[in-house]
Design a protein around this motif. Structure first.
Motif, PDB file in Angstrom:
ATOM      1  N   ASP A 187       0.853  -1.181   0.000  1.00 34.79           N
ATOM      2  CA  ASP A 187       0.000   0.000   0.000  1.00 34.79           C
ATOM      3  C   ASP A 187       0.894   1.239   0.000  1.00 34.79           C
ATOM      4  OD1 ASP A 187      -1.738   2.051   0.462  1.00 34.79           O
ATOM      5  OD2 ASP A 187      -2.890   1.004   2.007  1.00 34.79           O
ATOM      6  N   LEU A 188       0.854   2.001  -1.089  1.00 30.53           N
ATOM      7  CA  LEU A 188       1.672   3.220  -1.136  1.00 30.53           C
ATOM      8  C   LEU A 188       0.801   4.460  -0.946  1.00 30.53           C
ATOM      9  CD1 LEU A 188       4.488   2.663  -3.777  1.00 30.53           C
ATOM     10  CD2 LEU A 188       4.552   2.411  -1.320  1.00 30.53           C
ATOM     11  N   GLY A 189      -0.339   4.295  -0.315  1.00 29.29           N
ATOM     12  CA  GLY A 189      -1.108   5.451   0.124  1.00 29.29           C
ATOM     13  C   GLY A 189      -2.030   6.085  -0.897  1.00 29.29           C
ATOM     14  N   ILE A 190      -2.381   5.362  -1.962  1.00 24.84           N
ATOM     15  CA  ILE A 190      -3.372   5.904  -2.901  1.00 24.84           C
ATOM     16  C   ILE A 190      -4.760   5.653  -2.310  1.00 24.84           C
ATOM     17  CG2 ILE A 190      -4.401   5.646  -5.208  1.00 24.84           C
ATOM     18  CD1 ILE A 190      -1.701   6.886  -5.422  1.00 24.84           C
ATOM     19  N   ALA A 198      -3.221   2.834 -10.213  1.00 20.90           N
ATOM     20  CA  ALA A 198      -2.106   3.392  -9.446  1.00 20.90           C
ATOM     21  C   ALA A 198      -2.012   2.741  -8.073  1.00 20.90           C
ATOM     22  CB  ALA A 198      -2.274   4.900  -9.304  1.00 20.90           C
ATOM     23  N   ALA A 199      -3.154   2.333  -7.513  1.00 17.15           N
ATOM     24  CA  ALA A 199      -3.146   1.707  -6.187  1.00 17.15           C
ATOM     25  C   ALA A 199      -2.539   0.306  -6.244  1.00 17.15           C
ATOM     26  CB  ALA A 199      -4.559   1.648  -5.634  1.00 17.15           C
ATOM     27  N   ALA A 201      -0.501  -1.011  -8.889  1.00 14.89           N
ATOM     28  CA  ALA A 201       0.769  -1.168  -9.611  1.00 14.89           C
ATOM     29  C   ALA A 201       1.947  -1.500  -8.687  1.00 14.89           C
ATOM     30  CB  ALA A 201       1.056   0.079 -10.451  1.00 14.89           C
ATOM     31  N   PRO A 202       2.076  -0.858  -7.500  1.00 15.36           N
ATOM     32  CA  PRO A 202       3.207  -1.194  -6.633  1.00 15.36           C
ATOM     33  C   PRO A 202       3.212  -2.666  -6.192  1.00 15.36           C
ATOM     34  CG  PRO A 202       2.193   0.856  -5.917  1.00 15.36           C
ATOM     35  CD  PRO A 202       1.294   0.271  -6.958  1.00 15.36           C
ATOM     36  N   MET A 241       8.124   1.495 -12.457  1.00 12.63           N
ATOM     37  CA  MET A 241       8.593   1.006 -11.153  1.00 12.63           C
ATOM     38  C   MET A 241       9.549  -0.166 -11.306  1.00 12.63           C
ATOM     39  SD  MET A 241       5.271   1.200  -8.700  1.00 12.63           S
ATOM     40  CE  MET A 241       6.085   1.495  -7.149  1.00 12.63           C
ATOM     41  N   GLU A 315      -9.380   5.345   4.509  1.00 13.74           N
ATOM     42  CA  GLU A 315      -8.245   4.423   4.405  1.00 13.74           C
ATOM     43  C   GLU A 315      -7.723   4.403   2.960  1.00 13.74           C
ATOM     44  OE1 GLU A 315      -6.723   2.469   6.563  1.00 13.74           O
ATOM     45  OE2 GLU A 315      -8.022   2.505   8.335  1.00 13.74           O
ATOM     46  N   SER A 316      -6.438   4.154   2.813  1.00 11.25           N
ATOM     47  CA  SER A 316      -5.892   4.011   1.464  1.00 11.25           C
ATOM     48  C   SER A 316      -6.155   2.590   0.958  1.00 11.25           C
ATOM     49  CB  SER A 316      -4.404   4.336   1.460  1.00 11.25           C
ATOM     50  OG  SER A 316      -3.750   3.560   2.426  1.00 11.25           O
TER      51      SER A 316
ATOM     52  N   ASN B   7       5.232   7.135   0.500  1.00 10.97           N
ATOM     53  CA  ASN B   7       3.856   7.314   0.043  1.00 10.97           C
ATOM     54  C   ASN B   7       3.654   8.688  -0.584  1.00 10.97           C
ATOM     55  OD1 ASN B   7       3.470   4.860   1.150  1.00 10.97           O
ATOM     56  ND2 ASN B   7       1.879   5.468   2.602  1.00 10.97           N
ATOM     57  N   TYR B  10       5.242   8.788  -3.959  1.00 10.17           N
ATOM     58  CA  TYR B  10       4.471   8.014  -4.936  1.00 10.17           C
ATOM     59  C   TYR B  10       3.197   8.766  -5.336  1.00 10.17           C
ATOM     60  CZ  TYR B  10       2.065   4.158  -7.207  1.00 10.17           C
ATOM     61  OH  TYR B  10       1.411   3.385  -8.127  1.00 10.17           O
ATOM     62  N   ASN B  11       2.516   9.346  -4.346  1.00 11.82           N
ATOM     63  CA  ASN B  11       1.297  10.105  -4.650  1.00 11.82           C
ATOM     64  C   ASN B  11       1.588  11.278  -5.589  1.00 11.82           C
ATOM     65  OD1 ASN B  11      -1.520   9.606  -3.371  1.00 11.82           O
ATOM     66  ND2 ASN B  11      -0.066   8.834  -1.870  1.00 11.82           N
ATOM     67  N   VAL B  14       2.192   9.854  -9.068  1.00 13.69           N
ATOM     68  CA  VAL B  14       0.937   9.444  -9.718  1.00 13.69           C
ATOM     69  C   VAL B  14       0.154  10.672 -10.168  1.00 13.69           C
ATOM     70  CG1 VAL B  14      -1.307   8.364  -9.326  1.00 13.69           C
ATOM     71  CG2 VAL B  14       0.762   7.220  -8.544  1.00 13.69           C
TER      72      VAL B  14
END
Lengths: 330, 151
Positions: A187-190, A198-199, A201-202, A241, A315-316, B7, B10-11, B14
């Motif tokens: 979870d990269l915070g999207i 984008a959520a 892909a990581p 990435m 929540e992301s 994060n 990355y945000n 994006v």
């Protein structure tokens, strides 16, 4: 280690795909085994239609494998609806042991990976793996009513109405599952629910990088590397990435969701949903492998593990991706 | 495990890659379709006054709204409104047609969950916030009006 080599190499001996009318008009239309004439599929509700699609996919895959329903020892399935009702209600229709899985849109790889490991260990003989999604059931659960006159944002994706099922066994002919890589939750915070690509892909980047590192391979070693429903934006991010991690995805990389619809079909960033990767794998990829077009395929669909409640609470969106390696005629 | 800095980076990355909505075509379509809806409303209003010359103007306005609400609900029911809305955006959402659509569409969508728990409960799931803020702001204005009136 996240990657396991399967010594006994379970095979996909039967597969079946079914898709809705809009999906049938897309680029994969001619590869699906069955195309529905109507989204409702002769049922009273869309939920029942989704269930019927899954039932037909499971039956079709078993028939394609030349087996009877009574020959199947275990069913592994999952879907997007709350409490995975489509899968459980489908299992109710068949008299076989059932394990429900939730990997969101990565369910096809998750079910195949779990099934392959169970067969490889000698615990089961024939396992059926299935998943599916329906545009109209997903819309009402995650977004807005169908008839609401609102506009979609450019990053949004179109949940596909499709379903796919595969039968795994040691006996028979078909693509072999040589390796599986189980993914971590990333979870990269999207937190934008209209930007699933984008959520997720990581998570795909993490799983694929782990796979390449642990197996000491490069992206060029595969004829096809395919993700599930990252869409246009998500797959571009994945390429970036992975390049940063030292793995360059070339022309052999593709995304099921990104290529699911034509540009005229107005699906913004592409298709999404469990059914996207499930139907493309069972409809297109396996047929092309049997025809000898692809020999080594890395199949790594991604899933967004969120719920409307979690999203509304700010929540992301955590993502996950599981990968399996399919080989035929290597 | 959360890594705030990663994060954030990355945000930002994006955000820079997101395809943007082209504002001018959207604005233009919203403008002319919205204008057309208003023209239609005015036309209905004039027609009512022409047919019933003795009707008070305010009553005619109310009937005009009823007519627009009916047209939007009808178009929602036959599955046309969502296509117009997708094209026009704010052009059909901002007038009362959008409000009508936002109540009719969940009412249709959730009818399989039953009349009470489906249609009745979900009917205001989208329009609800608009009604709540309308009621709350009218109460506030009423209180201010009352206090001003005391002096």
């Amino acid at each position: 280690m996240q990657t396991f080599k399967l010594k006994n190499r379970p095979k996909i001996i039967g597969s079946y795909s079914i898709a809705g009318p809009k999906e049938g008009k897309g680029p994969f239309g001619k590869y699906f085994d069955y195309i529905m004439k109507c989204d409702r599929f002769g049922e009273k509700t869309y939920e029942q239609a989704e269930r019927k699609m899954l039932e037909i996919a499971v039956t079709g895959a078993i028939q394609n494998a030349g087996l009877m329903v009574s020959d199947i020892n275990l069913m592994l399935a999952g879907d997007l609806l709350n409490q995975i009702i489509s899968s459980s209600y489908t299992a109710r229709a068949f008299n076989m042991p059932f394990l429900g899985l939730f990997g969101a849109c990565s369910t096809m790889a998750e079910s195949l990976a779990v099934g392959a490991v169970l067969i490889n260990g000698g615990h089961y003989k024939n396992v059926v793996c299935a998943t599916g999604s329906h545009f109209s059931t997903a819309e009402r659960q995650f977004r807005f009513p169908l008839e609401l006159g609102c506009q979609r944002v450019p990053t949004s994706q179109w949940t596909v109405t499709a379903s796919g099922a595969s039968v795994l066994s040691l006996e028979g002919e078909g693509p072999e599952i040589a390796m599986v890589t189980f993914g971590k939750v990333i979870d990269l915070g999207i937190s934008d629910v209209n930007n699933m690509g984008a959520a997720m892909a990581p998570a795909a980047a993490d799983t694929l990088a782990a796979h390449f590192k642990e197996t000491k391979q490069n992206p060029e070693d595969y004829d096809l590397i395919v993700t599930g429903d990252l869409g246009k934006l998500g797959s571009e991010i994945l390429i970036d990435m992975l390049e940063a991690k030292g793995f360059k995805l070339g022309k052999n990389y593709s995304d099921c969701g990104h290529s699911f619809f034509t540009r005229k079909q107005d699906a913004m960033c592409g298709g999404s949903g469990c059914g996207a990767s499930a139907s493309v794998l069972n409809g297109y990829i396996i047929k092309k492998m049997k025809a000898g077009v692809f020999k080594r395929v890395l199949f790594a669909p991604t899933g967004a593990l969120m719920s409307p409640t979690a999203s509304q609470q700010g929540e992301s969106i955590p993502g996950i991706s599981h990968a399996i390696v399919l080989e035929m005629g290597v | 495990m959360k890594n705030e800095k990663l994060n954030e980076a990355y945000n930002a990355y994006v955000e820079a890659r997101i395809p943007k909505t082209k504002p001018w075509p959207s604005l233009f379509n919203a403008f002319w379709v919205g204008g057309l809806v208003c023209l239609l409303g005015q036309g209905i209003n004039e027609l009512i006054l022409y047919l019933f010359p003795s009707m008070a103007e305010q009553t005619a306005w109310a009937w005009t709204l009823v007519a627009l609400i009916f047209i939007a609900s009808f178009l929602t029911a036959v599955g046309v409104f969502d296509k117009i809305g997708k094209f026009a955006g704010a052009g059909t959402i901002v007038p009362i047609t959008g409000f009508s659509n936002s109540i009719a569409s969940p009412a249709i969508e959730f009818k399989h969950e039953g009349i009470i728990y489906g249609t009745c409960v979900k009917m205001f799931s989208i329009a609800g916030p608009v009604i709540v803020s309308g009621v709350v702001s009218s109460v506030l204005v009423g209180v201010i009006y009352y206090i001003v009136g005391l002096f």
